[in-house]
Design a protein around this motif. Structure first.
Motif, short mmCIF file in Angstrom:
data_model
loop_
_atom_site.label_atom_id
_atom_site.label_comp_id
_atom_site.label_asym_id
_atom_site.label_seq_id
_atom_site.Cartn_x
_atom_site.Cartn_y
_atom_site.Cartn_z
N ILE A 8 0.83 -1.20 0.00
CA ILE A 8 0.00 0.00 0.00
C ILE A 8 0.87 1.26 0.00
O ILE A 8 0.58 2.23 -0.70
N ALA A 9 1.94 1.21 0.79
CA ALA A 9 2.83 2.38 0.87
C ALA A 9 3.44 2.70 -0.48
O ALA A 9 3.44 3.86 -0.93
N TRP A 10 3.92 1.67 -1.18
CA TRP A 10 4.58 1.95 -2.46
C TRP A 10 3.58 2.28 -3.56
O TRP A 10 3.90 3.04 -4.48
N LEU A 11 2.38 1.75 -3.47
CA LEU A 11 1.33 2.21 -4.40
C LEU A 11 1.01 3.68 -4.14
O LEU A 11 0.75 4.44 -5.08
N SER A 12 1.07 4.08 -2.87
CA SER A 12 0.83 5.47 -2.52
C SER A 12 1.91 6.38 -3.10
O SER A 12 1.62 7.51 -3.51
N VAL A 13 3.15 5.89 -3.16
CA VAL A 13 4.23 6.68 -3.76
C VAL A 13 3.90 7.01 -5.21
O VAL A 13 4.05 8.15 -5.66
N ALA A 14 3.42 6.02 -5.95
CA ALA A 14 3.06 6.24 -7.35
C ALA A 14 1.94 7.27 -7.47
O ALA A 14 1.99 8.17 -8.33
N VAL A 15 0.94 7.15 -6.61
CA VAL A 15 -0.20 8.08 -6.66
C VAL A 15 0.26 9.50 -6.30
O VAL A 15 -0.13 10.48 -6.96
N ILE A 16 1.08 9.62 -5.26
CA ILE A 16 1.57 10.94 -4.84
C ILE A 16 2.39 11.58 -5.96
O ILE A 16 2.26 12.78 -6.24
N CYS A 17 3.24 10.78 -6.61
CA CYS A 17 4.05 11.32 -7.72
C CYS A 17 3.17 11.75 -8.88
O CYS A 17 3.43 12.78 -9.53
N LEU A 18 2.11 10.99 -9.16
CA LEU A 18 1.19 11.37 -10.23
C LEU A 18 0.53 12.70 -9.92
O LEU A 18 0.46 13.60 -10.78
N LEU A 19 0.06 12.86 -8.69
CA LEU A 19 -0.58 14.12 -8.30
C LEU A 19 0.44 15.26 -8.31
O LEU A 19 0.11 16.40 -8.65
N ALA A 20 1.68 14.95 -7.92
CA ALA A 20 2.72 15.99 -7.85
C ALA A 20 3.11 16.50 -9.23
O ALA A 20 3.70 17.60 -9.33
N LEU A 21 2.80 15.75 -10.27
CA LEU A 21 3.13 16.21 -11.62
C LEU A 21 2.51 17.57 -11.92
O LEU A 21 3.08 18.37 -12.67
N VAL A 22 1.37 17.84 -11.31
CA VAL A 22 0.72 19.14 -11.50
C VAL A 22 1.64 20.26 -11.00
O VAL A 22 1.85 21.26 -11.68
N LEU A 23 2.20 20.07 -9.80
CA LEU A 23 3.11 21.06 -9.24
C LEU A 23 4.38 21.18 -10.07
O LEU A 23 4.86 22.28 -10.36
N TYR A 24 4.91 20.04 -10.49
CA TYR A 24 6.17 20.04 -11.24
C TYR A 24 6.01 20.69 -12.62
O TYR A 24 6.92 21.34 -13.12
N VAL A 25 4.84 20.49 -13.23
CA VAL A 25 4.59 21.13 -14.53
C VAL A 25 4.37 22.63 -14.35
O VAL A 25 4.82 23.45 -15.17
N ALA A 26 3.73 23.01 -13.24
CA ALA A 26 3.50 24.43 -12.96
C ALA A 26 4.79 25.15 -12.61
O ALA A 26 4.96 26.33 -12.93
N ARG A 27 5.70 24.44 -11.93
CA ARG A 27 6.99 25.02 -11.54
C ARG A 27 8.11 24.08 -11.98
O ARG A 27 8.81 23.50 -11.16
N PRO A 28 8.32 23.92 -13.29
CA PRO A 28 9.31 22.95 -13.76
C PRO A 28 10.73 23.34 -13.34
O PRO A 28 11.09 24.51 -13.34
N PHE A 29 11.49 22.33 -12.96
CA PHE A 29 12.90 22.46 -12.61
C PHE A 29 13.12 23.38 -11.40
O PHE A 29 14.18 23.98 -11.26
N ASN A 30 12.11 23.48 -10.54
CA ASN A 30 12.26 24.19 -9.27
C ASN A 30 12.69 23.17 -8.22
O ASN A 30 11.93 22.26 -7.89
N PRO A 31 13.90 23.30 -7.66
CA PRO A 31 14.40 22.27 -6.73
C PRO A 31 13.58 22.14 -5.45
O PRO A 31 13.61 21.08 -4.81
N ASP A 32 12.84 23.17 -5.08
CA ASP A 32 12.03 23.05 -3.86
C ASP A 32 10.85 22.09 -4.05
O ASP A 32 10.28 21.62 -3.06
N ASN A 33 10.50 21.79 -5.30
CA ASN A 33 9.47 20.78 -5.53
C ASN A 33 9.90 19.44 -4.94
O ASN A 33 9.09 18.68 -4.40
N ASN A 34 11.20 19.14 -5.05
CA ASN A 34 11.72 17.87 -4.55
C ASN A 34 11.54 17.75 -3.04
O ASN A 34 11.16 16.68 -2.54
N ARG A 35 11.81 18.84 -2.34
CA ARG A 35 11.70 18.79 -0.87
C ARG A 35 10.25 18.54 -0.45
O ARG A 35 9.98 17.74 0.45
N LEU A 36 9.32 19.23 -1.12
CA LEU A 36 7.91 19.06 -0.77
C LEU A 36 7.42 17.65 -1.07
O LEU A 36 6.70 17.03 -0.28
N LEU A 37 7.83 17.13 -2.23
CA LEU A 37 7.40 15.78 -2.61
C LEU A 37 8.00 14.73 -1.69
O LEU A 37 7.29 13.83 -1.20
#
Length: 239
Positions: A8-37
């Motif tokens: 369940i935990a690792w399936l959650s990682v995939a889901v969180i990364c999918l949702l995080a794509l919105v943030l990463y596309v909105a702020r591409p190549f912003n290193p603080d995205n990594n810390r939040l994710l």
């Protein structure tokens, strides 16, 4: 039950990364995205797993200046243990194979992380040396697993030179994150409620060092980390 929680935990990682794509596309190549994710993944998945992560030395992680962070690498579950320790503007060094991991690979690339082809060692070292510019000009911190591969319970492996070339070239301190050995134990499944203690050691300054100092620097860091990891394995009150 532990295996189910891990799945369940690792399936959650995939889901969180999918949702995080919105943030990463909105702020591409912003290193603080990594810390939040990474913080979201680590804390949410440890909650699912019921995993405790006692932390000592948190005050040693620089928050106001770039640093090269090195940590021992045991298995993929390391992300769940140390992911919320990233200081601001941190990027990680990872293998090019990560790009093929669904959702995670895409956010890894969009996070401006450093992607290396381990099969081309000379090019990898050159890339990590060039990254010193990012440390100084862009005020980025770099997270590296200096063993270059997962230890899987074999103890702290031999360090590769790249992270230390990078730190010396940038004159940046090296901050060591030491995770207790958890491979092959009850929490090797990351499904029990046993604790996985972590210790952050005081930074080792590299200002003024040259390439001739590299072997001694690597030896010092390896010895300090090995000693700290061994101490984390001792029962409370025996250290």
């Amino acid at each position: 039950m532990g295996v189910i929680r891990k799945v369940i935990a690792w399936l959650s990682v995939a889901v969180i990364c999918l949702l995080a794509l919105v943030l990463y596309v909105a702020r591409p190549f912003n290193p603080d995205n990594n810390r939040l994710l990474a913080r979201t993944i680590a804390r949410f998945c440890r909650w699912i797993l019921g995993m405790k992560r006692p932390l000592s030395g948190a005050e040693n992680m620089p928050q106001d200046r770039p640093t090269v962070i090195i940590a021992n690498h045991q298995q993929n579950d390391d992300l769940l243990i140390v992911g919320d320790l990233l200081p601001p503007r941190t990027v990680a060094v990872g293998k090019s194979d990560l790009l093929w991991v669904p959702f995670f690979g895409q956010v890894f690339w969009l996070g401006d992380n450093i992607i290396l082809n381990r099969g081309r060692s000379q090019k990898a070292v050159a890339t990590m040396r060039a990254t010193s510019d990012a440390i100084n000009k862009d005020r980025k911190s770099i997270w590296v697993f200096p063993e270059g591969t997962r230890s899987r319970g074999r103890g702290l492996g031999k360090f590769k030179k790249g992270a230390f070339h990078m730190a010396i070239a940038a004159g940046a301190p090296i901050t060591m994150v030491c995770v207790a050995d958890y491979h092959g134990t009850t929490h090797g499944w990351c499904g029990s409620r046993d604790a996985v203690p972590v210790r952050i050691l005081p930074p080792v300054e590299t200002a003024g060092l040259t390439i001739e100092d590299l072997p001694a620097l690597m030896k010092t860091c390896h010895e300090q980390m090995a000693e700290a990891i061994a101490a984390l394995a001792e029962p409370p009150g025996t250290a």
